[in-house]
Design an enzyme around this catalytic site. Sequence first.
Site, PDB file in Angstrom:
ATOM      1  N   ASN A   1       0.872  -1.172   0.000  1.00 52.86           N
ATOM      2  CA  ASN A   1       0.000   0.000   0.000  1.00 52.86           C
ATOM      3  C   ASN A   1       0.912   1.226   0.000  1.00 52.86           C
ATOM      4  O   ASN A   1       1.493   1.576   1.027  1.00 52.86           O
ATOM      5  CB  ASN A   1      -0.890  -0.016   1.254  1.00 52.86           C
ATOM      6  CG  ASN A   1      -1.718   1.242   1.383  1.00 52.86           C
ATOM      7  OD1 ASN A   1      -1.768   2.077   0.461  1.00 52.86           O
ATOM      8  ND2 ASN A   1      -2.382   1.407   2.516  1.00 52.86           N
ATOM      9  N   TRP A   2       1.034   1.835  -1.167  1.00 44.32           N
ATOM     10  CA  TRP A   2       1.976   2.962  -1.289  1.00 44.32           C
ATOM     11  C   TRP A   2       1.435   4.236  -0.652  1.00 44.32           C
ATOM     12  O   TRP A   2       2.156   5.223  -0.531  1.00 44.32           O
ATOM     13  CB  TRP A   2       2.289   3.224  -2.769  1.00 44.32           C
ATOM     14  CG  TRP A   2       2.969   2.093  -3.477  1.00 44.32           C
ATOM     15  CD1 TRP A   2       3.313   0.874  -2.957  1.00 44.32           C
ATOM     16  CD2 TRP A   2       3.406   2.084  -4.844  1.00 44.32           C
ATOM     17  NE1 TRP A   2       3.926   0.110  -3.916  1.00 44.32           N
ATOM     18  CE2 TRP A   2       3.992   0.822  -5.085  1.00 44.32           C
ATOM     19  CE3 TRP A   2       3.339   3.008  -5.894  1.00 44.32           C
ATOM     20  CZ2 TRP A   2       4.517   0.477  -6.326  1.00 44.32           C
ATOM     21  CZ3 TRP A   2       3.860   2.663  -7.131  1.00 44.32           C
ATOM     22  CH2 TRP A   2       4.447   1.409  -7.346  1.00 44.32           C
ATOM     23  N   LYS A   3       0.163   4.251  -0.305  1.00 45.32           N
ATOM     24  CA  LYS A   3      -0.477   5.451   0.258  1.00 45.32           C
ATOM     25  C   LYS A   3      -0.222   6.636  -0.685  1.00 45.32           C
ATOM     26  O   LYS A   3      -0.171   6.451  -1.899  1.00 45.32           O
ATOM     27  CB  LYS A   3       0.003   5.683   1.695  1.00 45.32           C
ATOM     28  CG  LYS A   3      -0.166   4.403   2.546  1.00 45.32           C
ATOM     29  CD  LYS A   3       0.017   4.611   4.007  1.00 45.32           C
ATOM     30  CE  LYS A   3      -0.205   3.287   4.733  1.00 45.32           C
ATOM     31  NZ  LYS A   3      -0.100   3.403   6.177  1.00 45.32           N
TER      32      LYS A   3
ATOM     33  N   HIS B   1      -9.465   1.165   4.836  1.00 37.93           N
ATOM     34  CA  HIS B   1      -8.203   1.375   5.543  1.00 37.93           C
ATOM     35  C   HIS B   1      -8.425   2.346   6.706  1.00 37.93           C
ATOM     36  O   HIS B   1      -9.236   3.268   6.595  1.00 37.93           O
ATOM     37  CB  HIS B   1      -7.150   1.935   4.579  1.00 37.93           C
ATOM     38  CG  HIS B   1      -5.780   1.924   5.174  1.00 37.93           C
ATOM     39  ND1 HIS B   1      -5.350   2.909   6.035  1.00 37.93           N
ATOM     40  CD2 HIS B   1      -4.759   1.041   5.069  1.00 37.93           C
ATOM     41  CE1 HIS B   1      -4.111   2.619   6.425  1.00 37.93           C
ATOM     42  NE2 HIS B   1      -3.727   1.497   5.852  1.00 37.93           N
TER      43      HIS B   1
ATOM     44  N   GLU C   1      -6.823   4.772   7.720  1.00 37.69           N
ATOM     45  CA  GLU C   1      -6.631   6.194   7.376  1.00 37.69           C
ATOM     46  C   GLU C   1      -7.870   6.747   6.675  1.00 37.69           C
ATOM     47  O   GLU C   1      -8.226   7.921   6.858  1.00 37.69           O
ATOM     48  CB  GLU C   1      -5.365   6.343   6.514  1.00 37.69           C
ATOM     49  CG  GLU C   1      -4.119   6.169   7.369  1.00 37.69           C
ATOM     50  CD  GLU C   1      -2.914   5.576   6.655  1.00 37.69           C
ATOM     51  OE1 GLU C   1      -2.874   5.603   5.402  1.00 37.69           O
ATOM     52  OE2 GLU C   1      -2.013   5.076   7.351  1.00 37.69           O
TER      53      GLU C   1
ATOM     54  N   GLU D   1      -5.201  -4.661  10.649  1.00 37.63           N
ATOM     55  CA  GLU D   1      -4.198  -3.632  10.865  1.00 37.63           C
ATOM     56  C   GLU D   1      -4.494  -2.900  12.178  1.00 37.63           C
ATOM     57  O   GLU D   1      -5.342  -1.991  12.200  1.00 37.63           O
ATOM     58  CB  GLU D   1      -4.210  -2.620   9.721  1.00 37.63           C
ATOM     59  CG  GLU D   1      -3.926  -3.225   8.357  1.00 37.63           C
ATOM     60  CD  GLU D   1      -3.332  -2.186   7.402  1.00 37.63           C
ATOM     61  OE1 GLU D   1      -2.278  -2.474   6.838  1.00 37.63           O
ATOM     62  OE2 GLU D   1      -3.911  -1.097   7.258  1.00 37.63           O
TER      63      GLU D   1
ATOM     64  N   GLY E   1       2.659   2.581  10.797  1.00 37.23           N
ATOM     65  CA  GLY E   1       3.621   3.663  10.618  1.00 37.23           C
ATOM     66  C   GLY E   1       4.299   4.108  11.906  1.00 37.23           C
ATOM     67  O   GLY E   1       4.936   5.156  11.936  1.00 37.23           O
TER      68      GLY E   1
ATOM     69  N   SER F   1       3.613  -1.808  10.460  1.00 40.51           N
ATOM     70  CA  SER F   1       5.067  -1.870  10.697  1.00 40.51           C
ATOM     71  C   SER F   1       5.658  -3.247  10.400  1.00 40.51           C
ATOM     72  O   SER F   1       6.572  -3.698  11.082  1.00 40.51           O
ATOM     73  CB  SER F   1       5.398  -1.436  12.133  1.00 40.51           C
ATOM     74  OG  SER F   1       4.992  -0.084  12.332  1.00 40.51           O
TER      75      SER F   1
ATOM     76  N   GLY G   1       3.000  -0.965   4.313  1.00 40.74           N
ATOM     77  CA  GLY G   1       3.064   0.460   3.993  1.00 40.74           C
ATOM     78  C   GLY G   1       4.496   0.860   3.700  1.00 40.74           C
ATOM     79  O   GLY G   1       5.016   0.670   2.597  1.00 40.74           O
TER      80      GLY G   1
HETATM   81  P1  13P Z   1       3.170   0.594   7.702  1.00 37.60           P
HETATM   82  O1  13P Z   1       3.706  -0.700   7.130  1.00 37.60           O
HETATM   83  O2  13P Z   1       3.906   1.799   7.184  1.00 37.60           O
HETATM   84  O3  13P Z   1       3.058   0.547   9.190  1.00 37.60           O
HETATM   85  O4  13P Z   1       1.673   0.762   7.143  1.00 37.60           O
HETATM   86  C1  13P Z   1       0.791  -0.296   7.266  1.00 37.60           C
HETATM   87  C2  13P Z   1      -0.429   0.017   6.482  1.00 37.60           C
HETATM   88  O5  13P Z   1      -1.201   0.880   6.854  1.00 37.60           O
HETATM   89  C3  13P Z   1      -0.670  -0.730   5.243  1.00 37.60           C
HETATM   90  O6  13P Z   1      -1.932  -0.508   4.753  1.00 37.60           O
END
Ligand code: 13P
Length: 256
Positions: free
Chosen positions: A11-13, A97, A99, A169, A175, A215, A236
């Site tokens: 997930n590149w966000k 997600h 977010e 998650e 993150g 993470s 992420g």
């Molecule tokens: P991180 O791997 O940066 O913690 O993010 C996880 C995430 O939200 C994947 O969708």
Amino acid sequence: MNSRKKLIAGNWKMNKTSADGVALVNDIVAAVGKQADVDVVVCPPFTAVESVGRALEGSEVKLGAQNMHFEASGAFTGEVSAPMLRAIFATHVILGHSERRTLFGETDELVNKKVLAALKNQLKPIFCVGETLGERESGATLKVVQTQVERGLEGVNKDQAASIVVAYEPVWAIGTGKVATTEQAQEVHAYIRGLLTKLFGDAIAQKVRILYGGSMKPANAPELLAQKDIDGGLIGGASLEARSFVELVNAAVAAK
Ligand code: 13P
């Protein structure tokens, strides 16, 4: 050991221009583009989905988006639809997600509409659930996850259910560098599989992949991926560099 093929999804966000995304997947394809032991999905931002898809042609790596609207078309400024994603050969879409839920106000009801629309259009949802730190500390984790799963998957029929991917998650692990312990993660994954069994029966629940996200890194992946109900990862930060993402794919191959 089980019959589920492991899945590593990036997930590149809101990272990578179209050109940067193509450069990244060129490296990923060169390293793991031909292996078929593990499913690999990359989910670029909308502006890079089509160009990245072209760069993936001829490889085994699949293409996903990070969100979509539930309607097929219409006056929804700033949104994209499932048929639009299908038209550029996306096969997966991340939905719900944390977010999207916390920063953009997505409710279980909205996520549910998106899940149903994705399935209707033959897109595989990567359906995300997870508790906040406050919810974990107050002992509400399983209840929160139960509500998210039951509301988010309402109206999904048995034929559709096997193509859903669930991502657990924990919000406090996203993150932050704080990863759930293997015991914490496995407990929730097994609980989710139990919920899926109640909703769709055991045969289907045994087929659904449940990914861990939060993470996940090459250093902690082998232990997580060795757990009975952890079928891969939604990555992420570590998906933004070919080296770490490829190491995660290789960890999943080793754990299969
Ligand atoms: P991180 O791997 O940066 O913690 O993010 C996880 C995430 O939200 C994947 O969708």
